[in-house]
Design an enzyme around this catalytic site. Structure first.
Site, mmCIF file in Angstrom:
data_model
loop_
_atom_site.group_PDB
_atom_site.id
_atom_site.type_symbol
_atom_site.label_atom_id
_atom_site.label_comp_id
_atom_site.label_asym_id
_atom_site.label_seq_id
_atom_site.Cartn_x
_atom_site.Cartn_y
_atom_site.Cartn_z
ATOM 1 N N HIS A 74 -12.656 7.215 14.665
ATOM 2 C CA HIS A 74 -12.530 8.558 15.240
ATOM 3 C C HIS A 74 -13.782 9.375 14.944
ATOM 4 O O HIS A 74 -14.225 9.447 13.807
ATOM 5 C CB HIS A 74 -11.301 9.274 14.663
ATOM 6 C CG HIS A 74 -10.010 8.807 15.251
ATOM 7 N ND1 HIS A 74 -8.814 9.431 15.029
ATOM 8 C CD2 HIS A 74 -9.731 7.762 16.067
ATOM 9 C CE1 HIS A 74 -7.852 8.811 15.696
ATOM 10 N NE2 HIS A 74 -8.383 7.785 16.316
ATOM 11 N N LYS A 297 -7.230 12.315 1.295
ATOM 12 C CA LYS A 297 -8.136 11.880 0.234
ATOM 13 C C LYS A 297 -7.554 10.932 -0.827
ATOM 14 O O LYS A 297 -8.304 10.383 -1.627
ATOM 15 C CB LYS A 297 -8.692 13.114 -0.500
ATOM 16 C CG LYS A 297 -9.631 13.943 0.348
ATOM 17 C CD LYS A 297 -10.865 13.162 0.716
ATOM 18 C CE LYS A 297 -11.758 13.878 1.677
ATOM 19 N NZ LYS A 297 -12.497 12.985 2.551
HETATM 20 P P1 FAD Z 1 -0.645 3.315 -6.100
HETATM 21 O O1 FAD Z 1 -0.775 3.009 -4.668
HETATM 22 O O2 FAD Z 1 0.435 4.232 -6.532
HETATM 23 O O3 FAD Z 1 -0.518 1.931 -6.859
HETATM 24 C C1 FAD Z 1 -0.129 1.842 -8.213
HETATM 25 C C2 FAD Z 1 0.594 0.555 -8.432
HETATM 26 O O4 FAD Z 1 0.941 0.442 -9.809
HETATM 27 C C3 FAD Z 1 1.908 0.487 -7.661
HETATM 28 O O5 FAD Z 1 1.967 -0.728 -6.931
HETATM 29 C C4 FAD Z 1 2.979 0.560 -8.734
HETATM 30 O O6 FAD Z 1 4.138 -0.170 -8.377
HETATM 31 C C5 FAD Z 1 2.255 -0.036 -9.919
HETATM 32 N N1 FAD Z 1 2.809 0.379 -11.199
HETATM 33 C C6 FAD Z 1 3.299 1.592 -11.556
HETATM 34 N N2 FAD Z 1 3.706 1.579 -12.842
HETATM 35 C C7 FAD Z 1 3.454 0.348 -13.299
HETATM 36 C C8 FAD Z 1 3.654 -0.273 -14.554
HETATM 37 N N3 FAD Z 1 4.207 0.395 -15.587
HETATM 38 N N4 FAD Z 1 3.290 -1.552 -14.703
HETATM 39 C C9 FAD Z 1 2.736 -2.242 -13.669
HETATM 40 N N5 FAD Z 1 2.522 -1.710 -12.466
HETATM 41 C C10 FAD Z 1 2.882 -0.421 -12.283
HETATM 42 N N6 FAD Z 1 -2.662 9.840 0.630
HETATM 43 C C11 FAD Z 1 -3.257 10.249 1.713
HETATM 44 O O7 FAD Z 1 -4.472 10.386 1.694
HETATM 45 N N7 FAD Z 1 -2.540 10.497 2.854
HETATM 46 C C12 FAD Z 1 -1.179 10.318 2.906
HETATM 47 O O8 FAD Z 1 -0.550 10.532 3.926
HETATM 48 C C13 FAD Z 1 -0.520 9.900 1.773
HETATM 49 N N8 FAD Z 1 0.829 9.730 1.762
HETATM 50 C C14 FAD Z 1 1.429 9.367 0.601
HETATM 51 C C15 FAD Z 1 2.816 9.218 0.568
HETATM 52 C C16 FAD Z 1 3.448 8.880 -0.631
HETATM 53 C C17 FAD Z 1 4.962 8.733 -0.663
HETATM 54 C C18 FAD Z 1 2.685 8.699 -1.810
HETATM 55 C C19 FAD Z 1 3.361 8.359 -3.122
HETATM 56 C C20 FAD Z 1 1.309 8.806 -1.747
HETATM 57 C C21 FAD Z 1 0.671 9.149 -0.557
HETATM 58 N N9 FAD Z 1 -0.716 9.270 -0.494
HETATM 59 C C22 FAD Z 1 -1.309 9.669 0.625
HETATM 60 C C23 FAD Z 1 -1.573 8.981 -1.603
HETATM 61 C C24 FAD Z 1 -2.130 7.557 -1.543
HETATM 62 O O9 FAD Z 1 -1.183 6.701 -0.997
HETATM 63 C C25 FAD Z 1 -2.461 7.188 -2.967
HETATM 64 O O10 FAD Z 1 -3.499 8.061 -3.385
HETATM 65 C C26 FAD Z 1 -2.903 5.735 -3.158
HETATM 66 O O11 FAD Z 1 -1.796 4.881 -3.001
HETATM 67 C C27 FAD Z 1 -3.503 5.554 -4.550
HETATM 68 O O12 FAD Z 1 -3.674 4.189 -4.825
HETATM 69 P P2 FAD Z 1 -3.502 3.638 -6.303
HETATM 70 O O13 FAD Z 1 -3.762 2.176 -6.207
HETATM 71 O O14 FAD Z 1 -4.279 4.466 -7.230
HETATM 72 O O15 FAD Z 1 -1.988 3.931 -6.677
#
Ligand code: FAD
Ligand code: DHB
Length: 394
Positions: A74, A297
């Site tokens: 986009h 973000k």
């Molecule tokens: P996560 O994707 O949360 O991954 C963390 C992983 O660690 C998960 O798989 C979890 O199961 C695992 N975990 C947790 N605790 C433990 C443990 N004790 N031991 C082992 N594993 C564990 N961002 C946007 O920009 N736009 C959006 O529209 C948007 N919508 C969202 C909707 C929802 C419902 C949520 C929750 C977030 C949304 N976000 C959005 C934010 C974006 O999805 C996150 O910033 C992104 O997923 C971050 O990635 P991450 O790998 O840091 O964390």
């Protein structure tokens, strides 16, 4: 059972999975420990927009095969208010673009590439507990398939999201949490209908914010601002479509309806941990910070963190510990800019309050939107931040 690795990653979300690939490319051994099942992770519908810098990180690793094929590039977005839709042309303003490609698709691509590498990923792990992170011999204990494991590593990476365990083991005296809650949430739907727009629409309406996004030429993703304590049970499909028509509607434009296949309400929060490093523990992604979603973000910040952390760990094993010692400061420096942008976009586009207080806020928002859409400099400021700030040291 005792195991030994170089980097123990907790969490197989986008941050943990991508870090695994960056380490694999550098020939650094790792394991990933995840509490959920692979199917559960792939079923989580979340973010949808990739900054240009995020696409570049995936491309450098050769993980962009399907992204190139199915991602929707986009050139800009639309800002809508007071019955007018304004195009913000990032490509024309600053020569950059974004790519619409769902987080689920990113995660699926990363998992399939891990299958090819034969990476050690322990899904469905229980009682995950990082230990001894004050020492040069930290470990992670966890249960998997009825067996209790202890994996010793040089470093532990907490990529376990906002509710994860890793941040919580840092002593309170060593970390401060900065937090802000918002008096609204997003109701998001996925619908089997061709998008009614070529680019994303962010709309301010007296009834509240609405957004039209998409996942593919056949699937639309739409959002409505709702109260944070609202229940999805209160929102029939008819009520959702009526709200979207009202808030996104324009003369001469039609919002196409389709079967709603998913609907949920997500609260909004800003959160930043004061440090992303404690001893031999490093935090990345949502484990260290959360933004309200209006600037798109969350996923992009997770990618920029691990791009920096992956490069820093690579340098460390090549004999240069400098980048690792500054990782937390560099990640937080980028993150605070992202925090401010996300808060600004959120405040500019969401209504709150009642009576003259609500009207005061709304009129100020319209003023700000008129200013932004009427100023090439202001548009360029938005474009620069929306398409993604540089990722330092990568
Ligand atoms: P996560 O994707 O949360 O991954 C963390 C992983 O660690 C998960 O798989 C979890 O199961 C695992 N975990 C947790 N605790 C433990 C443990 N004790 N031991 C082992 N594993 C564990 N961002 C946007 O920009 N736009 C959006 O529209 C948007 N919508 C969202 C909707 C929802 C419902 C949520 C929750 C977030 C949304 N976000 C959005 C934010 C974006 O999805 C996150 O910033 C992104 O997923 C971050 O990635 P991450 O790998 O840091 O964390
Ligand atoms: C989407 C999510 C966002 O938070 C955003 O700002 C834009 C798009 C999405 O899910 O498509």
């Amino acid at each position: 059972m005792n195991l030994r690795t170089t980097i123990a990653i907790v969490g197989a979300g986008p941050a943990g999975l991508l870090l695994g690939h960056l380490l694999a490319k550098a020939g650094i051994d790792f394991v990933i420990i995840e509490s959920r099942s692979r199917e559960y992770i792939l079923g989580r519908i979340r973010a949808g927009v990739l900054e240009e810098s995020s696409v570049e990180v995936l491309a450098k690793l050769g993980l962009d095969g399907r992204l190139k094929q199915h991602g929707l590039v986009h050139d800009g977005i639309y800002l809508q208010f007071e019955g007018t839709r304004h195009h913000v042309d990032f490509a024309e303003l600053i020569g950059r673009t974004v790519t619409v490609y769902g987080q689920q698709q990113v995660v699926d691509d990363l998992m399939l590439a891990h299958d090819e590498l034969g990476s050690a990923i322990y899904f469905d792990s229980g009682d995950v507990m990082p230990k001894d992170v004050e020492t040069p011999r930290p470990s992670v204990d966890f249960g998997h398939g009825g067996i209790r494991y202890s994996v010793e590593a040089d470093f532990i990476v907490g990529a376990d999201g906002f509710h994860g365990v890793c941040r919580s083991i840092i002593p309170a005296s060593e970390i401060t949490s900065f937090e802000r809650d918002y008096p609204f949430a997003w109701l998001g739907i996925l619908a089997n209908v061709a998008p009614s727009t070529d680019e994303l629409i962010y709309a301010l309406h007296p009834d509240g914010f609405a957004m039209h996004s998409m996942r593919s030429p056949e699937v639309s993703r739409l959002y409505l601002q709702v109260d944070p304590d609202d229940d999805i049970g209160n929102w029939s499909d008819e009520r959702i479509w009526a709200g979207l028509h009202e808030r996104l509607g324009l003369d001469g434009w039609t919002l196409n309806e389709g079967e709603i296949t998913e609907k949920s309400i997500t609260p909004m929060r800003s959160f930043v941990a004061s440090t992303m490093n404690y001893g031999t523990l490093f935090l990345a992604g949502d484990a260290g910070h959360i933004v309200p979603p209006t600037g798109a973000k969350g996923l992009n910040s997770a990618i920029s963190d691990v791009a920096m952390l992956g490069a820093a760990l690579t340098a460390y094993y090549a004999g240069d510990s400098g980048p690792l010692s500054t990782y937390s400061d560099r990640a937080l420096s980028r993150q605070w800019k992202t925090q401010y942008f996300s808060r600004w976009m959120t405040d500019m586009l969401h209504t709150s309050g009642t009576g003259t207080e609500a009207e005061f806020r709304y009129r100020g928002q319209v003023g700000q939107l008129e200013y932004v859409t009427g100023s090439e400099r202001a548009l360029a400021v938005l474009a620069e931040q929306y398409t993604g700030l540089p990722i330092e040291g990568v």
